[in-house]
Design an enzyme around this catalytic site. Sequence first.
Site, PDB file in Angstrom:
ATOM      1  N   ASP A  90       0.914  -1.182  -0.090  1.00 17.81           N
ATOM      2  CA  ASP A  90      -0.048  -0.033  -0.067  1.00 17.81           C
ATOM      3  C   ASP A  90       0.760   1.138   0.027  1.00 17.81           C
ATOM      4  OD1 ASP A  90      -2.104  -1.777   0.476  1.00 17.81           O
ATOM      5  OD2 ASP A  90      -2.848  -0.894   2.225  1.00 17.81           O
ATOM      6  N   HIS A 147       4.321  -7.547   0.201  1.00 12.59           N
ATOM      7  CA  HIS A 147       3.771  -8.876   0.034  1.00 12.59           C
ATOM      8  C   HIS A 147       4.711  -9.059  -1.568  1.00 12.59           C
ATOM      9  CE1 HIS A 147       0.435  -9.509   2.550  1.00 12.59           C
ATOM     10  NE2 HIS A 147       0.747  -8.374   2.796  1.00 12.59           N
ATOM     11  N   SER A 254       9.087   2.861   4.770  1.00  9.54           N
ATOM     12  CA  SER A 254       9.599   3.783   4.073  1.00  9.54           C
ATOM     13  C   SER A 254       9.523   3.536   2.419  1.00  9.54           C
ATOM     14  CB  SER A 254      11.279   3.581   4.225  1.00  9.54           C
ATOM     15  OG  SER A 254      11.943   4.358   3.156  1.00  9.54           O
TER      16      SER A 254
END
Length: 322
Positions: A90, A147, A254
């Site tokens: 995300d 992921h 980050s």
Amino acid sequence: MLNSFKLSLQYILPKLWLTRLAGWGASKRAGWLTKLVIDLFVKYYKVDMKEAQKPDTASYRTFNEFFVRPLRDEVRPIDTDPNVLVMPADGVISQLGKIEEDKILQAKGHNYSLEALLAGNYLMADLFRNGTFVTTYLSPRDYHRVHMPCNGILREMIYVPGDLFSVNHLTAQNVPNLFARNERVICLFDTEFGPMAQILVGATIVGSIETVWAGTITPPREGIIKRWTWPAGENDGSVALLKGQEMGRFKLGSTVINLFAPGKVNLVEQLESLSVTKICQPLAVSTETFVTPDAEPAPLPAEEIEAEHDASPLVDDKKDQV
């Protein structure tokens, strides 16, 4: 003048000590104080706690537990088309596109070295020259687990010590080789789309970088490059991860950089700098499929895009696009 002052602070401030202090504080159990800090954080950054497995902020014993909170399975459905690679995190896309020999775009008008990013490993760099890259920035409001874009067999991991510059519009424009200077963990995978590197880049107050196969990689920060290798295929000791599976996480976050071999994937056409990303949404498609999948990220509500951009220090890039 203000930007010059902010940039000077990046060089002057004791970033390592600030990072250690942030990591120490985020790991402490402080009862009502921990809940208060989390509640203020959720309100300020507009964190959507309805997506979390545990939406009640009182259920988190430490700030770190909250920061790496898992999501409910159904909120990030995975694109199951085998020819589609999915987003690893995300966040917001900082830059993306073609790697020009040894050059990767850092910001408008600024490049950095592929080989330097890979800690001088020219053999690994050769795998990705003229390939494709995507740089994803995770803002404080984001889910901070990373992921897999596709199925992969882990072949190599390199820990590279480095600086801890903040990652934002100002540093991207003014700190040469920003991502090749910051601390990072390079993970190299064999995939059905050729070799793929997924690089977790540290920054100021990123308390730790972890992987699911090795646990915490940093800290400790010992100042030396470390390298691990794993066998291929189904050999004993190999590490296989599935598309959409968690591979790592940031405790305070980050940037994730993905590198793909030349001629293997095409990025989804709708993606551009400052596109908002959600894990398991389409990122790229194979170049070797006879029928191009209808791969397109699901549209996001305007308020979600606005909240993501508000939380991201990369939004200043819009000024360069006027």
